[in-house]
Design an enzyme around this catalytic site. Structure first.
Site: not given
Length: 444
Positions: A320, A378
């Site tokens: 991330h 995600d």
């Protein structure tokens, strides 16, 4: 429930420290250092141009605080995400999504009676004006649902004239309620339109997450009753996506709002920004990657490519930009993911089997562990949506639906900030200097 939250930051204290900037011409400028309640201090450069005749240069604003806010705190190095001081893990484990919406907007978790009223207000604003169906029918059936949502949300300002005065606190509250309440309806309508099915109206007897799933999958021919596991997963997904500080779409909402634009238009601008694949489309990219892999037997081939810097391939849904450790939202979603996959059966969906094997490898392989390339929110959200039967094209609209709470909270905070000004970023000009125009007939 507090209507106003006292901020501990935003102004330099009387005895504030200063940073001294010395320019090549020998001129020096004292810049106040502002301390927040948490996170790094900031250097106040608001008077820099006035006092020194120079601007700062920060592409993407990665080292620039555009505002002070008391809504969301992130520490990417430690893997911390908090809303109004509450950890995302606690909120996701114990709260309904609408409790978190109320927290983001009002600064405190609601009492039992306050929540009952807030839930009632949201429930009885979930219907949308009947004429909106004609706006939907003006789009081609093949339109991406995000394209429809941009237009539908912005068009709400044409229907609800009694909540457009941003200087009126009651109208701001009404606009925020309407936005959060109607987004699931508009999102489900976008899906139904794309598959040629009749729109399904909201049901006041259902909870927020259950109602959305019902509007997505019910038809006039057959009712749809989502399982408790599906409802819990959807509730957690919405909480985990509700707000994430000053990301691109939230900054877009704030910038649009700074001009005094109505809240529906501002959220429409946020949806447009979220649509970008570098922002809201990441979970869709995860499923496309799984489809590319195609078979569990091919995973070693793609793992090898991911480790090769020259291959140009990277595993989507791992690591991330903000979190340099485990994404705190991913830890919460992993449990929901396991619960939903157990219910639907991984064997019934090859892509889910591929996802589970990729997760196992990423959590054990030294290459990924040392680089902290753990599965992020995600990765898990895409898998859960797939298991629920939600098509890939709807992943980003669901992100927008959940993030609306954060957008309206950030919008409301900015409008109520006496220091807010219209956004006007500066630039470093690198074009031509002044030159004379040559008439058309003399140009060679």
């Amino acid at each position: 429930m507090s209507g106003n939250t006292t901020k501990a930051a935003g102004k330099p204290a009387a005895n504030a420290q200063v940073a001294k900037l010395t320019l090549p011409d020998g001129k020096s400028v004292d810049l106040p250092i502002i301390k927040g309640t948490e996170a790094p201090d900031v250097v106040d450069v608001t008077s820099l141009y006035k006092n020194a005749g120079v601007f700062t240069y920060d592409p993407g604003f990665l080292s620039t605080a555009s505002c002070d806010s008391s809504i969301t705190y992130i520490d990417g190095d430690k893997g911390i995400l908090r809303h109004r001081g509450y950890s995302i893990e606690e909120l996701a484990a114990n709260c309904d999504y609408l409790e978190v919406c109320s927290l983001l907007l009002h600064g405190e978790l609601p009492t039992k009676e306050e929540f009952k009223k807030y839930k009632h207000d949201i429930t009885y604003h979930t219907m949308v004006h009947e004429q909106l169906q004609f706006l939907y029918r003006g789009f081609p059936r093949r339109s991406h649902p995000m394209a429809i949502l941009v237009g539908a949300v912005a068009s709400l300002s044409a229907f609800y004239h009694d909540s457009l005065d941003i200087k009126d606190a009651a109208q701001r509250e009404l606009a925020a309620t309407r936005m959060i309440a109607k987004m699931p309806t508009l999102t489900a309508m976008a899906y139904k339109y794309s598959v040629g099915q009749p729109f399904v109206y909201p049901q006041n007897a259902m909870g927020f997450a259950e109602n959305f799933l019902h509007m997505m999958f019910a038809t006039p021919c057959e009712a749809y009753k989502p399982s408790p596991a599906m409802i819990r997963a959807m509730n957690k997904l919405m909480i985990l996506h509700a707000d994430h500080e000053q990301n691109a779409s939230t900054s877009t909402v704030r910038l649009a709002s700074s001009s005094g634009a109505n809240p529906f238009a501002c959220v429409g601008a946020g949806i447009s920004c979220l649509w970008g694949p570098a922002h809201g489309g990441a979970n869709e990219e995860v499923l496309l990657m799984l489809q590319e892999i195609g078979d569990v037997k091919r995973i070693p081939e793609f793992i090898k490519k991911a480790k090769d810097k020259d291959s140009g391939f990277r595993l989507m849904g791992f690591g991330h930009r903000v979190y340099k450790n485990m994404d705190p939202r991913a830890g919460v979603l992993k449990k929901s993911c396991d619960e939903v996959l157990e219910e639907v059966g991984v064997k019934n969906e090859p892509l889910l089997a591929i996802a589970k094997e990729l997760e196992r490898i990423a959590l054990q392989d030294d290459y990924f562990v040392q680089r902290k390339l753990f599965p992020n929110v995600d990765f898990y959200s895409g898998i859960i949506y797939r298991a629920m039967g939600i098509p890939t094209i709807m992943f980003t609209p669901l992100f927008a639906m959940a993030r609306t709470a954060g957008w309206v909270a950030q919008w409301k905070e900015m409008i109520e900030d006496p220091k807010q000004k219209i956004g006007r970023p500066r630039q470093l000009y690198t074009g031509e200097t002044a030159r004379k125009l040559v008439p058309l007939d003399k140009r060679k």
